[in-house]
Design a protein around this motif. Structure first.
Motif, PDB file in Angstrom:
ATOM      1  N   ASN A   1      33.990  60.527  46.566  1.00 18.07           N
ATOM      2  CA  ASN A   1      33.864  60.517  45.217  1.00 18.07           C
ATOM      3  C   ASN A   1      35.079  59.142  44.863  1.00 18.07           C
ATOM      4  OD1 ASN A   1      32.655  63.243  43.605  1.00 18.07           O
ATOM      5  ND2 ASN A   1      32.030  61.587  43.169  1.00 18.07           N
TER       6      ASN A   1
ATOM      7  N   CYS B   1      37.671  64.671  42.864  1.00 18.48           N
ATOM      8  CA  CYS B   1      36.353  64.497  41.962  1.00 18.48           C
ATOM      9  C   CYS B   1      36.805  64.177  41.088  1.00 18.48           C
ATOM     10  CB  CYS B   1      35.194  65.661  42.028  1.00 18.48           C
ATOM     11  SG  CYS B   1      34.114  66.557  43.521  1.00 18.48           S
TER      12      CYS B   1
ATOM     13  N   ILE C   1      35.837  60.233  40.445  1.00 15.02           N
ATOM     14  CA  ILE C   1      34.303  60.077  39.275  1.00 15.02           C
ATOM     15  C   ILE C   1      35.063  58.885  37.751  1.00 15.02           C
ATOM     16  CG2 ILE C   1      32.856  60.677  37.425  1.00 15.02           C
ATOM     17  CD1 ILE C   1      32.591  62.915  39.212  1.00 15.02           C
TER      18      ILE C   1
ATOM     19  N   GLU D   1      35.533  55.368  39.742  1.00 14.43           N
ATOM     20  CA  GLU D   1      33.931  54.937  39.897  1.00 14.43           C
ATOM     21  C   GLU D   1      33.687  54.354  37.207  1.00 14.43           C
ATOM     22  OE1 GLU D   1      31.439  57.881  40.609  1.00 14.43           O
ATOM     23  OE2 GLU D   1      32.525  58.093  42.554  1.00 14.43           O
TER      24      GLU D   1
ATOM     25  N   SER E   1      28.316  63.916  39.041  1.00 12.12           N
ATOM     26  CA  SER E   1      28.227  62.480  40.764  1.00 12.12           C
ATOM     27  C   SER E   1      29.325  63.687  41.521  1.00 12.12           C
ATOM     28  CB  SER E   1      28.657  61.925  39.856  1.00 12.12           C
ATOM     29  OG  SER E   1      29.323  61.235  39.086  1.00 12.12           O
TER      30      SER E   1
END
Lengths: 265, 265, 265
Positions: A180, A218, A222, A225, A255
């Motif tokens: 990620n 993570c 994320i 992102e 995700s």
């Protein structure tokens, strides 16, 4: 059960994270921790650094703009954290760039029982004894192998997180990659430093530190992102990213990109 | 005549506010003061801290990341401010969390004639001798009584501002509550510290310091209310709030929420 | 060929800029340099300040929040930069406001061979011996004459940049005005300090330092003009400006406002 569920624990426990960190990122670190759901405290005077640890659930030591006084405070605070049994996260910013920085990093590792080391691949390589060229505090050297990270974790008896396009994480026995994140993170200062603080918050709120670290990586990636979906330049991204650290996690996160390596130990 | 009219005085006088403050919020404090219409200067070297006061209209002392050197500079600057007769605003960040912080706060109060103390309810309670648990520098303990604030103002012969969901302010004879503000302020670092600087700017520009403090609290809270109308997460809020400190006040402000208590003295 | 083409060189070379700068603007400076395409490093411990210069393409010295320890590091780093032949940019923030600041600025100029001095008109005037009143670190005194700037550049054997509504730049033989920029720059802290860092990045990436300085001033001013088209208050502007430092320059820039003076030498 997802790794990123650790953020729910952070928001429930609201852990106090004592950060002895660098002057460049100290504001961003404090704002990032609050956005996440933790509470920051920054106290680097030797007269109080150790006593402040008594209120904290985790300790972050970051040598980005180290001074002799800060190092003294880090050692005092680190030893108190060890005595109390709370996790110590160490970020060896720029290790390898100067002799002073390298000696300081080795001294901290010798005097304090560090729970997690967080660095970019170049910094981690230096701690592992590999000679690399380190460029700036925001530079990164990609290409560290999972085997090297696992070996270093074993040697130092810590969890080691080597961040880069793909993050590598190992406790010496179990080694993971986390994919990620977003490249625009490298266009703001302190993205690695704040990650160290987020790792500290997760480690301070959870029982399983290894899983907490995976969840922190993570979640952080994320959030980047998500922020990058609307913010295309570093000023806007910095703000959108702080927003996502606050907003993300109320709804399910689907995700996570985690893989475990099968390496000989 | 409204309390928030004090902002017009700030914008006319453009007072120079000398801030010896903490590393976490120093940038936010400078930007907040400029947005408001004041000029910041930060000079904490003992060689110049007192001389810089000679250019200033108010002095802010904030112990959020104190060090022995900073404390020495604070005392020198504070005494010079007293000699010159300009207001001194003291923000005892985290007092009670460590012995060093508590001793330093008491030392400053003993050696400098402080005009206004600004703290969260927990910090104010410590100065008042009540034992409370202080959590972090951004934590707040609500529920301090107006009577305690008035009593402390009388004992210390200063104006005392205890901030929280409802702010309480007293000069020992007159005691007020100010209900402006927004809870998202607690999701950014330095919202209390910047308020101390805004109080300094208003106190430095006005003749009546008590009314200036009320105006500062109302204006700051209303700026937060306005910013929160569009910004729902802390990154965006921080920016929208700086914008409002700059934009608010050109048009009439009709939302001051001030009440005066009738307490026995 | 335009002056602002120097930004392409910065983005190709990604120069490492060693900044010993003040606590107020250290984060903004790092983010601005990264946005531009350079890499920042901040290392002000005397144990490593000089060694870090060995990795750098330019050195920035800024006395905005000076301390005795910082000054020692600046001298050590400056001498090492001289030995290596990399440009040294000096920003005498607030010189004239205190005796300590003025003495420190003169000491740095005496011990280090400075390549470029960047100050507001008031600060430059002080270095030139003219008595002026300096107000705050963000204050500016307009009206310095191109002749004074040229004279000072000649006396000190450096390039001198006096910023204001119109910037004046001289190497002692050639003197220019740059009229790009936007007044809202004066509503955020560190706009002058970050400009010093941008000058350092351009000087570190180009062969012709004089042209690099002109390009840095034009680019910085045009980025502010672009940011101000959408951002009308200082919080938003700060973010939009960082965005423009990153975004601007991919397409041709047609708005440089440079004029050369014809002055007797």
């Amino acid at each position: 059960m997802k790794y990123t569920d650790v953020i729910k624990l952070v928001r429930e426990a609201n852990p106090l994270i004592h950060c002895i960190t660098n002057k460049v990122v100290i504001n961003f670190t404090a704002n990032g921790l609050i956005a996440l759901g933790a509470s920051p405290v920054m106290a680097s005077a030797k007269e109080e650094a150790a006593q402040m640890v008594q209120h904290a659930q985790a300790l972050l030591l970051n040598i980005g703009t180290l001074s002799a006084a800060d190092v003294e405070a880090m050692i005092l605070a680190g030893k108190e954290a060890n005595r109390l049994g709370i996790p110590v996260i160490f970020d060896p910013v720029g290790v390898g760039a100067t002799a002073y920085r390298t000696e300081t990093a080795r001294r901290i590792l010798a005097e304090v029982d560090v729970t997690v080391i967080r660095g970019n691949a170049g910094e981690i390589s230096v701690l592992g004894g590999t000679s690399v060229k380190v460029k700036g505090v925001d530079g990164s050297e990609d290409g560290i192998s999972p085997r090297v990270v696992q070996q270093l974790a074993r040697e130092l008896n810590t969890i080691v997180i080597a961040t880069g396009k793909i993050d590598i994480l190992s406790d010496g026995n179990h080694t993971y990659s986390i994919a990620n994140g977003h490249e625009i993170l490298s266009n703001i200062t302190g993205s690695g430093c704040l990650l160290g603080a987020v790792v500290a918050a997760c480690a301070g709120a959870a029982d399983n530190v290894l899983e907490a670290c995976i969840g922190a990586l993570c979640f952080y990636g994320i959030a980047a992102e998500e922020a990058a979906k609307t913010a295309k330049a570093p000023g806007s991204f910095q703000i959108a990213f702080l927003d996502q650290l606050y907003l993300l996690g109320d709804q399910a996160i689907d995700s996570e990109k985690v893989e475990q390596f099968e390496l000989e130990v």
